[in-house]
Design a protein around this motif. Structure first.
Motif, short mmCIF file in Angstrom:
data_model
loop_
_atom_site.label_atom_id
_atom_site.label_comp_id
_atom_site.label_asym_id
_atom_site.label_seq_id
_atom_site.Cartn_x
_atom_site.Cartn_y
_atom_site.Cartn_z
N ARG A 110 35.80 36.85 47.54
CA ARG A 110 35.83 38.20 48.11
C ARG A 110 35.60 39.27 47.05
O ARG A 110 34.94 40.27 47.29
CB ARG A 110 37.17 38.47 48.84
CG ARG A 110 36.99 38.38 50.33
CD ARG A 110 37.80 37.29 51.03
NE ARG A 110 38.05 36.08 50.32
CZ ARG A 110 37.22 35.02 50.30
NH1 ARG A 110 36.09 35.04 50.94
NH2 ARG A 110 37.51 33.94 49.65
N ASN A 111 36.14 39.07 45.84
CA ASN A 111 35.86 40.00 44.75
C ASN A 111 34.36 40.04 44.47
O ASN A 111 33.77 41.11 44.30
CB ASN A 111 36.58 39.59 43.47
CG ASN A 111 38.07 39.66 43.57
OD1 ASN A 111 38.75 38.65 43.38
ND2 ASN A 111 38.63 40.81 43.86
N TRP A 112 33.76 38.85 44.40
CA TRP A 112 32.34 38.78 44.11
C TRP A 112 31.51 39.38 45.26
O TRP A 112 30.53 40.08 45.02
CB TRP A 112 31.90 37.34 43.83
CG TRP A 112 30.42 37.24 43.65
CD1 TRP A 112 29.70 37.64 42.55
CD2 TRP A 112 29.47 36.76 44.59
NE1 TRP A 112 28.36 37.43 42.75
CE2 TRP A 112 28.19 36.89 44.01
CE3 TRP A 112 29.57 36.23 45.88
CZ2 TRP A 112 27.03 36.50 44.66
CZ3 TRP A 112 28.41 35.85 46.52
CH2 TRP A 112 27.17 35.98 45.91
N PHE A 113 31.89 39.11 46.52
CA PHE A 113 31.15 39.68 47.66
C PHE A 113 31.10 41.19 47.55
O PHE A 113 30.06 41.82 47.75
CB PHE A 113 31.80 39.32 49.01
CG PHE A 113 31.74 37.87 49.39
CD1 PHE A 113 30.76 37.02 48.90
CD2 PHE A 113 32.68 37.34 50.24
CE1 PHE A 113 30.71 35.69 49.25
CE2 PHE A 113 32.64 36.01 50.62
CZ PHE A 113 31.66 35.18 50.12
N GLY A 114 32.26 41.81 47.28
CA GLY A 114 32.31 43.27 47.17
C GLY A 114 31.46 43.77 46.02
O GLY A 114 30.68 44.72 46.16
N TYR A 165 32.40 30.61 42.77
CA TYR A 165 33.52 30.13 41.97
C TYR A 165 33.48 30.80 40.61
O TYR A 165 32.41 30.93 40.01
CB TYR A 165 33.45 28.61 41.83
CG TYR A 165 34.68 27.98 41.25
CD1 TYR A 165 35.91 28.14 41.85
CD2 TYR A 165 34.60 27.24 40.09
CE1 TYR A 165 37.05 27.56 41.32
CE2 TYR A 165 35.74 26.65 39.55
CZ TYR A 165 36.96 26.82 40.17
OH TYR A 165 38.09 26.24 39.65
N TRP A 166 34.62 31.18 40.11
CA TRP A 166 34.73 31.96 38.88
C TRP A 166 34.46 31.16 37.62
O TRP A 166 34.15 31.73 36.58
CB TRP A 166 36.12 32.59 38.79
CG TRP A 166 37.23 31.59 38.65
CD1 TRP A 166 37.87 30.92 39.66
CD2 TRP A 166 37.82 31.14 37.45
NE1 TRP A 166 38.82 30.08 39.16
CE2 TRP A 166 38.82 30.19 37.78
CE3 TRP A 166 37.62 31.42 36.10
CZ2 TRP A 166 39.60 29.54 36.84
CZ3 TRP A 166 38.40 30.77 35.17
CH2 TRP A 166 39.37 29.85 35.54
N PRO A 197 38.89 36.17 39.67
CA PRO A 197 38.26 36.71 40.87
C PRO A 197 38.03 35.63 41.93
O PRO A 197 37.79 34.47 41.60
CB PRO A 197 36.94 37.28 40.38
CG PRO A 197 36.69 36.64 39.07
CD PRO A 197 38.02 36.22 38.51
N THR A 198 38.10 36.06 43.18
CA THR A 198 37.81 35.16 44.30
C THR A 198 36.41 35.48 44.82
O THR A 198 35.76 36.42 44.36
CB THR A 198 38.83 35.38 45.43
OG1 THR A 198 38.62 36.67 46.00
CG2 THR A 198 40.27 35.25 44.94
N LEU A 258 40.27 30.42 47.13
CA LEU A 258 41.32 30.56 46.13
C LEU A 258 42.57 31.18 46.73
O LEU A 258 43.69 30.82 46.36
CB LEU A 258 40.82 31.40 44.96
CG LEU A 258 39.77 30.75 44.06
CD1 LEU A 258 39.31 31.72 42.98
CD2 LEU A 258 40.29 29.47 43.44
N GLU A 259 42.41 32.09 47.69
CA GLU A 259 43.56 32.71 48.34
C GLU A 259 44.40 31.66 49.08
O GLU A 259 45.63 31.70 49.04
CB GLU A 259 43.12 33.81 49.32
CG GLU A 259 42.46 35.00 48.68
CD GLU A 259 40.95 34.87 48.52
OE1 GLU A 259 40.31 35.87 48.21
OE2 GLU A 259 40.41 33.76 48.70
N SER A 260 43.75 30.73 49.75
CA SER A 260 44.46 29.66 50.45
C SER A 260 45.13 28.72 49.46
O SER A 260 46.27 28.30 49.65
CB SER A 260 43.52 28.87 51.35
OG SER A 260 43.03 29.69 52.38
N LEU A 261 44.43 28.39 48.38
CA LEU A 261 45.02 27.51 47.38
C LEU A 261 46.28 28.12 46.78
O LEU A 261 47.26 27.43 46.53
CB LEU A 261 44.01 27.23 46.26
CG LEU A 261 42.90 26.25 46.59
CD1 LEU A 261 41.89 26.20 45.45
CD2 LEU A 261 43.45 24.88 46.87
N GLU A 262 46.25 29.42 46.56
CA GLU A 262 47.41 30.11 45.99
C GLU A 262 48.61 30.03 46.94
O GLU A 262 49.76 30.03 46.51
CB GLU A 262 47.05 31.56 45.69
CG GLU A 262 48.09 32.27 44.87
CD GLU A 262 47.62 33.65 44.45
OE1 GLU A 262 47.66 34.57 45.29
OE2 GLU A 262 47.23 33.80 43.29
#
Length: 165
Positions: free
Chosen positions: A111-115, A83-84, A108-109, A63-67
């Motif tokens: 990375r949010n979920w990983f954390g 995926y959210w 959330p991406t 998602l960060e790359s898409l943004e």
């Protein structure tokens, strides 16, 4: 497979690679770089018009790359690590709503979920084992299955046992 090209990390100009790919007339171009390299590559694929001639796909998208991409460069078929948008999966709607509240409305991406999953998994195992000893926790994590409110996905999520001596 027609061929493959390894691009150096930090490549900004993919034209030589794309010209070579176009000349080979493949059915699919598989794009594997990540981050800004992927953004640059996909933008150039669109600039060259290759996405109109050849299918574009990749193993992973973020998602960060898409943004970071203009909408016209958001092309191809991709998978996500997490995926959210997962209707009917316990806990996902609440997790997404909670992240949006503190993240200026952004979803959330992975990375949010990983954390989230990492912290809650470690806390769950520490509470279960009644210890914060790192070796004991590493051993206890083996075969630990994440509960639905932590895994936030439809399939099981089990941690593989660690080899600790």
């Amino acid at each position: 497979m027609t061929g493959n090209e390894l691009t150096p990390l930090g490549t900004t100009d993919f034209s030589a690679y794309l010209i070579k790919a176009q000349a080979a007339s493949p059915d699919v171009i598989v794009v594997l770089p990540q981050g800004s390299d992927m953004v640059n590559c996909l933008k150039q694929i669109v600039q060259f018009g290759l996405n109109q001639q050849i299918h574009v796909a990749g193993l992973q998208q973020e998602l960060e790359s898409l943004e970071a991409m203009p909408p016209e460069a958001r092309i191809g078929i991709w998978m996500f690590e997490w995926y959210w948008k997962q209707p009917g999966i316990p806990g996902v709607d609440k997790f997404v709503a909670d992240i949006r509240k503190v993240n200026n409305g952004k979803v959330p991406t992975a990375r949010n979920w990983f954390g989230y999953a990492s912290v809650h998994t470690l806390a769950g195992v520490a509470n279960q084992q009644k210890t914060i000893d790192s070796v004991a926790l590493a051993k206890a994590l083996g075969n630990f299955e994440l509960p639905p409110e932590i895994k936030l996905q439809p399939t099981s999520a089990t941690i593989a046992p660690a080899t600790i001596s």
